[in-house]
Design a protein around this motif. Structure first.
Motif, PDB file in Angstrom:
ATOM      1  N   GLU A 121     -34.340 -21.503  -1.592  1.00 25.77           N
ATOM      2  CA  GLU A 121     -34.797 -22.650  -0.796  1.00 25.77           C
ATOM      3  C   GLU A 121     -33.811 -23.814  -0.843  1.00 25.77           C
ATOM      4  OE1 GLU A 121     -37.185 -22.958   1.301  1.00 25.77           O
ATOM      5  OE2 GLU A 121     -38.025 -20.965   0.978  1.00 25.77           O
ATOM      6  N   THR A 122     -33.056 -23.938  -1.927  1.00 20.01           N
ATOM      7  CA  THR A 122     -32.148 -25.090  -2.072  1.00 20.01           C
ATOM      8  C   THR A 122     -30.689 -24.736  -1.829  1.00 20.01           C
ATOM      9  OG1 THR A 122     -32.015 -24.670  -4.464  1.00 20.01           O
ATOM     10  CG2 THR A 122     -33.680 -26.262  -3.705  1.00 20.01           C
ATOM     11  N   CYS A 123     -30.384 -23.467  -1.574  1.00 24.07           N
ATOM     12  CA  CYS A 123     -28.993 -23.048  -1.382  1.00 24.07           C
ATOM     13  C   CYS A 123     -28.535 -23.348   0.046  1.00 24.07           C
ATOM     14  CB  CYS A 123     -28.837 -21.557  -1.669  1.00 24.07           C
ATOM     15  SG  CYS A 123     -27.140 -20.958  -1.437  1.00 24.07           S
ATOM     16  N   PRO A 124     -27.536 -24.219   0.235  1.00 28.44           N
ATOM     17  CA  PRO A 124     -27.081 -24.565   1.593  1.00 28.44           C
ATOM     18  C   PRO A 124     -26.392 -23.404   2.308  1.00 28.44           C
ATOM     19  CG  PRO A 124     -25.646 -25.557  -0.056  1.00 28.44           C
ATOM     20  CD  PRO A 124     -26.786 -24.952  -0.797  1.00 28.44           C
ATOM     21  N   LEU A 125     -25.948 -22.385   1.559  1.00 30.06           N
ATOM     22  CA  LEU A 125     -25.266 -21.245   2.173  1.00 30.06           C
ATOM     23  C   LEU A 125     -26.242 -20.247   2.785  1.00 30.06           C
ATOM     24  CD1 LEU A 125     -22.544 -20.622  -0.584  1.00 30.06           C
ATOM     25  CD2 LEU A 125     -22.290 -21.838   1.589  1.00 30.06           C
ATOM     26  N   LEU A 126     -27.547 -20.426   2.530  1.00 26.86           N
ATOM     27  CA  LEU A 126     -28.578 -19.556   3.100  1.00 26.86           C
ATOM     28  C   LEU A 126     -29.412 -20.378   4.073  1.00 26.86           C
ATOM     29  CD1 LEU A 126     -29.638 -17.696  -0.175  1.00 26.86           C
ATOM     30  CD2 LEU A 126     -28.206 -16.797   1.676  1.00 26.86           C
ATOM     31  N   PRO A 127     -29.160 -20.276   5.373  1.00 26.19           N
ATOM     32  CA  PRO A 127     -29.869 -21.113   6.346  1.00 26.19           C
ATOM     33  C   PRO A 127     -31.339 -20.720   6.494  1.00 26.19           C
ATOM     34  CG  PRO A 127     -28.465 -19.534   7.461  1.00 26.19           C
ATOM     35  CD  PRO A 127     -28.170 -19.393   6.004  1.00 26.19           C
ATOM     36  N   GLU A 128     -32.092 -21.601   7.104  1.00 22.81           N
ATOM     37  CA  GLU A 128     -33.508 -21.338   7.382  1.00 22.81           C
ATOM     38  C   GLU A 128     -33.634 -20.044   8.186  1.00 22.81           C
ATOM     39  OE1 GLU A 128     -37.282 -22.802   6.524  1.00 22.81           O
ATOM     40  OE2 GLU A 128     -35.395 -23.816   6.127  1.00 22.81           O
ATOM     41  N   GLY A 129     -34.603 -19.223   7.800  1.00 24.96           N
ATOM     42  CA  GLY A 129     -34.807 -17.951   8.478  1.00 24.96           C
ATOM     43  C   GLY A 129     -34.071 -16.786   7.836  1.00 24.96           C
ATOM     44  N   SER A 130     -33.302 -17.062   6.780  1.00 22.51           N
ATOM     45  CA  SER A 130     -32.575 -15.980   6.090  1.00 22.51           C
ATOM     46  C   SER A 130     -33.547 -15.019   5.407  1.00 22.51           C
ATOM     47  CB  SER A 130     -31.633 -16.564   5.029  1.00 22.51           C
ATOM     48  OG  SER A 130     -30.628 -17.356   5.608  1.00 22.51           O
ATOM     49  N   ASN A 131     -33.214 -13.732   5.469  1.00 20.06           N
ATOM     50  CA  ASN A 131     -33.921 -12.719   4.692  1.00 20.06           C
ATOM     51  C   ASN A 131     -33.095 -12.406   3.454  1.00 20.06           C
ATOM     52  OD1 ASN A 131     -36.179 -12.339   6.326  1.00 20.06           O
ATOM     53  ND2 ASN A 131     -35.064 -10.942   7.679  1.00 20.06           N
ATOM     54  N   VAL A 132     -33.711 -12.495   2.294  1.00 16.84           N
ATOM     55  CA  VAL A 132     -32.997 -12.308   1.032  1.00 16.84           C
ATOM     56  C   VAL A 132     -33.767 -11.308   0.177  1.00 16.84           C
ATOM     57  CG1 VAL A 132     -32.103 -13.432  -1.037  1.00 16.84           C
ATOM     58  CG2 VAL A 132     -32.149 -14.684   1.136  1.00 16.84           C
ATOM     59  N   VAL A 133     -33.046 -10.331  -0.397  1.00 23.47           N
ATOM     60  CA  VAL A 133     -33.653  -9.401  -1.343  1.00 23.47           C
ATOM     61  C   VAL A 133     -33.522  -9.988  -2.743  1.00 23.47           C
ATOM     62  CG1 VAL A 133     -33.503  -7.116  -2.393  1.00 23.47           C
ATOM     63  CG2 VAL A 133     -33.265  -7.366   0.081  1.00 23.47           C
ATOM     64  N   ILE A 134     -34.621 -10.052  -3.456  1.00 22.95           N
ATOM     65  CA  ILE A 134     -34.658 -10.598  -4.818  1.00 22.95           C
ATOM     66  C   ILE A 134     -34.881  -9.460  -5.810  1.00 22.95           C
ATOM     67  CG2 ILE A 134     -35.919 -12.094  -6.427  1.00 22.95           C
ATOM     68  CD1 ILE A 134     -36.716 -13.825  -4.056  1.00 22.95           C
ATOM     69  N   THR A 135     -34.125  -9.491  -6.915  1.00 20.75           N
ATOM     70  CA  THR A 135     -34.470  -8.649  -8.072  1.00 20.75           C
ATOM     71  C   THR A 135     -34.689  -9.581  -9.259  1.00 20.75           C
ATOM     72  OG1 THR A 135     -32.239  -8.311  -8.983  1.00 20.75           O
ATOM     73  CG2 THR A 135     -32.932  -6.862  -7.188  1.00 20.75           C
ATOM     74  N   ALA A 136     -35.716  -9.314 -10.031  1.00 22.98           N
ATOM     75  CA  ALA A 136     -36.046 -10.184 -11.168  1.00 22.98           C
ATOM     76  C   ALA A 136     -36.899  -9.423 -12.167  1.00 22.98           C
ATOM     77  CB  ALA A 136     -36.792 -11.444 -10.690  1.00 22.98           C
ATOM     78  N   GLY A 137     -36.993  -9.975 -13.357  1.00 20.60           N
ATOM     79  CA  GLY A 137     -37.908  -9.461 -14.371  1.00 20.60           C
ATOM     80  C   GLY A 137     -39.144 -10.328 -14.393  1.00 20.60           C
ATOM     81  N   GLN A 138     -40.222  -9.827 -13.840  1.00 20.41           N
ATOM     82  CA  GLN A 138     -41.461 -10.610 -13.744  1.00 20.41           C
ATOM     83  C   GLN A 138     -42.491 -10.016 -14.695  1.00 20.41           C
ATOM     84  OE1 GLN A 138     -41.406 -13.304 -12.180  1.00 20.41           O
ATOM     85  NE2 GLN A 138     -43.520 -13.989 -12.248  1.00 20.41           N
ATOM     86  N   PRO A 139     -42.675 -10.608 -15.883  1.00 22.31           N
ATOM     87  CA  PRO A 139     -43.614 -10.032 -16.851  1.00 22.31           C
ATOM     88  C   PRO A 139     -45.059 -10.323 -16.483  1.00 22.31           C
ATOM     89  CG  PRO A 139     -42.709 -12.078 -17.689  1.00 22.31           C
ATOM     90  CD  PRO A 139     -42.025 -11.820 -16.380  1.00 22.31           C
ATOM     91  N   LYS A 140     -45.961  -9.627 -17.146  1.00 21.75           N
ATOM     92  CA  LYS A 140     -47.386  -9.940 -17.018  1.00 21.75           C
ATOM     93  C   LYS A 140     -47.629 -11.338 -17.584  1.00 21.75           C
ATOM     94  CE  LYS A 140     -48.863  -5.134 -17.645  1.00 21.75           C
ATOM     95  NZ  LYS A 140     -49.640  -4.204 -18.527  1.00 21.75           N
TER      96      LYS A 140
END
Length: 470
Positions: A435-454
């Motif tokens: 959301e805050t990265c100026p290199l990714l304009p509004e409407g960008s599709n981004v794939v996220i990988t993360a470790g999301q614990p319970k």
């Protein structure tokens, strides 16, 4: 550009102005060559690079390159010896000068001399002069026949092609330099003349003793290191194809195929790999490279190199900035060919869950034509797995660990980024970055990988792949 450039710093490039221009042209890894000095020579330079890092707002990786056990002849009595093919010389320890009335090459290295036999090949001066041992002489000396024409001067390197040399990769000087370099704040250590996995483990033990966790680069310069590549890959963090000494150790016609096999093995292991030595060497004195050099750089990229390294070109050359600019453009063109001909690389069948999660994320990014991949990783491992798949998308690697951040500069296509530590959740941090990265304009599709614990549980690695629309 996804391929990373390593620039060696020397008299031609150690000014604030030149370093600034190298950073502006995309250099993120700077090599500090400890072969010709100790840590005291780099104190001011490291402080300058940290100031430039802060000024430009990009993580810079300072690679300490240790000298290793370079095998050298001694001081020639004549200063210089001019040799023709079939000339004979004596190689021996001090005190054996008079065993035969021939030009004498002093070599005081008993462990090496004890291994020599009639018929062995001896190469001096980085491959310029080649000899065959013809006779064993008294006092531990040997007579040798020269196989080509050339000039020999004092203190030149000696190599024994195809013959294992049992010397530890880390000398006392290397151990001292590594401890001093860690105290100064180097971000990675390159180990010269690696032969066994134990060489890497020795360096890692010193790094742990200093309370650090920086990557170790295994420089492959000997045939027996290549023979044990799979074992070395188990323990090293990065590999360097050091083609100078490797090209002396093995027949030159074998070197291109050897380079490709090493890179392929590193790609499979998700370990970054550097190709080094004489990449744009003509630009030491000329403002443009040769056609053969441009092809060499492009082929290294097409082979799968994560990084390409400049040595004399930026350390002492007349055109350091122009050299980097040429390398950037060559790499960009090669990457476009790569994308035309290659799909996302699948992992081998025997690989584990992290490899297949990374492959799934890259495949998802490819099929949905995502604008980027964002990976939150504590150690940087997830980003390296993504890099090994070679997706078209830039990989933004988020980590709160400064050592992991700078270590990720070695990985192809990865742009390391710090995270907002005020946010505790890895997914939350990733979404905030988008959301805050100026290199990714509004409407960008981004794939996220993360470790999301319970809820209430501790994160244990990447377990989530998600498409996020900005």
């Amino acid at each position: 550009m996804r391929t990373k450039i390593i620039a060696t710093i020397g008299p031609a490039s150690n000014s604030p102005e030149t370093l600034t221009r190298l950073i502006q042209n995309g250099v993120r890894i700077f090599r500090l060559n400890f072969s010709h000095g100790d840590a005291s020579m780099f104190t001011d330079l490291i402080a300058l690079l940290r100031a430039l890092e802060k000024e430009h707002g990009v993580p810079l990786t300072l690679l300490q390159d240790l000298s290793g056990p370079k095998i050298r002849i001694g001081e020639l009595r004549e200063g210089t010896i001019t040799l023709d093919q079939r000339d004979r010389v004596v190689l021996g320890p001090s005190g054996s000068e008079m065993v035969r009335d021939l030009p004498f090459i002093p070599f005081d290295n008993p462990p090496i001399m004890e291994t020599l036999e009639v018929g062995d090949k001896v190469v001096l001066s980085d491959g310029v002069l080649q000899f065959v041992i013809t006779e064993k002489l008294p006092l531990g000396a040997f007579e040798m026949e020269c196989q080509n024409n050339g000039i020999l001067t004092s203190r030149k390197g000696l190599a024994l092609p195809g013959k294992p040399v049992r010397l530890p990769a880390m000398t006392d000087k290397d151990k001292r330099d590594l401890r001093d370099g860690l105290a100064l704040g180097v971000d990675a250590c390159a180990l010269s003349y690696v032969q066994t996995p134990e060489d890497i483990l020795t360096a890692k033990a010193i790094i742990r003793e200093a309370g650090k966790n920086i990557p170790v680069v295994a420089k492959l310069e000997r045939q027996n290191a290549v023979d044990r590549l799979e074992d070395i890959l188990e323990v090293t963090d990065v590999v360097m194809v050091a083609r100078g000494d490797l090209g002396v150790e093995c027949p030159l016609p074998m070197l291109p195929a050897m380079q490709k096999r090493i890179i392929r093995a590193c790609n499979r292991a998700a370990k970054p790999v550097i190709v080094a030595t004489q990449m744009l060497l003509s630009m030491v004195n000329n403002p443009a490279p040769t056609r053969a050099e441009t092809t060499d750089v492009a082929n290294a990229v097409l082979d799968g190199a994560d990084c390409v390294m400049l040595s004399e070109e930026t350390a002492m050359g007349k055109f350091p900035v122009e050299t980097v600019s040429f390398m950037v453009e060559i790499a960009k063109q090669a990457e476009e060919i790569q994308f035309e001909a290659q799909k996302v690389r699948p992992p081998d069948d025997e690989k584990g869950t992290p490899d297949f999660l990374a492959y799934s994320a890259c495949l998802l990014a490819e099929k949905t034509q995502a604008d980027a991949i964002v990976s939150h990783s504590m150690s940087g491992s997830s980003a390296r797995q993504l890099s090994a798949r070679r997706p078209r998308q830039i990989i933004y690697a988020l980590t709160p660990d400064p050592e992991a951040l700078r270590g990720l500069n070695f990985s192809w296509g990865v742009k390391p980024e710090g995270v907002n530590k005020a946010l505790s959740g890895h997914l939350e941090r990733a979404e905030y970055f988008i959301e805050t990265c100026p290199l990714l304009p509004e409407g960008s599709n981004v794939v996220i990988t993360a470790g999301q614990p319970k809820p209430g549980a501790k994160a244990r690695g990447t377990n989530l792949v998600k498409i996020y629309r900005k």
